[in-house]
Design a protein around this motif. Structure first.
Motif, short mmCIF file in Angstrom:
data_model
loop_
_atom_site.label_atom_id
_atom_site.label_comp_id
_atom_site.label_asym_id
_atom_site.label_seq_id
_atom_site.Cartn_x
_atom_site.Cartn_y
_atom_site.Cartn_z
N VAL A 1 7.18 4.32 10.24
CA VAL A 1 5.84 4.10 10.78
C VAL A 1 4.80 4.81 9.92
N LEU B 1 -3.83 4.62 8.67
CA LEU B 1 -4.43 4.21 9.93
C LEU B 1 -4.20 5.27 11.01
N LEU B 2 -2.97 5.78 11.10
CA LEU B 2 -2.67 6.81 12.09
C LEU B 2 -3.44 8.10 11.80
N VAL C 1 4.22 2.79 6.69
CA VAL C 1 3.49 1.53 6.90
C VAL C 1 2.08 1.78 7.43
N PHE C 2 1.94 2.66 8.40
CA PHE C 2 0.65 2.85 9.08
C PHE C 2 0.07 4.25 8.88
#
Length: 179
Positions: free
Chosen positions: A18, A25-26, A21-22
């Motif tokens: 996660v 954004l996180l 990939v993110f």
């Protein structure tokens, strides 16, 4: 106990996927919550170190449970020692060197408000001059005007009061010791 090891391993792997990939954004969503946890004296609380330790604990626990005849308490203890050792290795070989290398020459104009600089091209009344300011490891020269509508000669120390349309509006810096 084997189930707990699997939960630690799978949770750590999922967190890593996660994050890959993110991650950006996180980071924007949580607004640096981990940055506030990892103050200068608590750098080892970086997510990479903590989640890495949990993942290594789970993986080594599974391996030790499956391929050795150790009792569960000893398996957990050895897994914990392995996780701590690998976390220390990750911290000193990756996290700490990366933290020390985080220097950037980029800056935002709004970061200049409140900075002290020096006039290098005199600022006439109602006109523009130039100031030099220290930003990070370097200096930047910027167009400047006077907030007080007074002439400021070259060599005068000034403070950036505000920025409008890419122009720094400055006023004289008055050092308390000089008074």
């Amino acid at each position: 106990m084997l189930e707990y090891y699997w939960i630690c391993l799978i949770g750590g792997v999922l967190f890593a996927m996660v994050t890959i990939v993110f991650g950006d954004l996180l980071g924007d969503i949580f607004g640096g919550i981990f940055d506030s946890l990892s103050m200068d004296h608590l750098d080892f609380l970086q997510p990479m170190v903590l989640v890495g330790a949990i993942t290594i604990f789970g993986g080594s626990g599974i391996m030790l449970s499956q391929y050795t005849l150790l009792d569960p308490f000893l398996t957990a203890s050895v897994s914990l020692m392995i996780a701590i050792a690998v976390s220390i290795l990750v911290y000193f070989s990756y996290v700490k060197p990366m933290k020390n290398s985080e220097n950037s020459t980029g800056f935002s104009m709004k970061d200049l408000v409140g900075k002290i600089g020096e006039v290098i091209v005199p600022i006439p009344v109602g006109g523009y001059g130039e100031v030099v300011l220290k930003v990070g490891a370097g200096n930047t020269n910027q167009i400047a005007a006077n907030l007080d509508r007074l002439e400021i000669p070259a060599g005068t120390r000034v403070v950036v009061g505000e920025i409008k349309d890419g122009v720094l509006f400055v006023f004289r810096y008055e050092d308390k010791e000089e008074m």
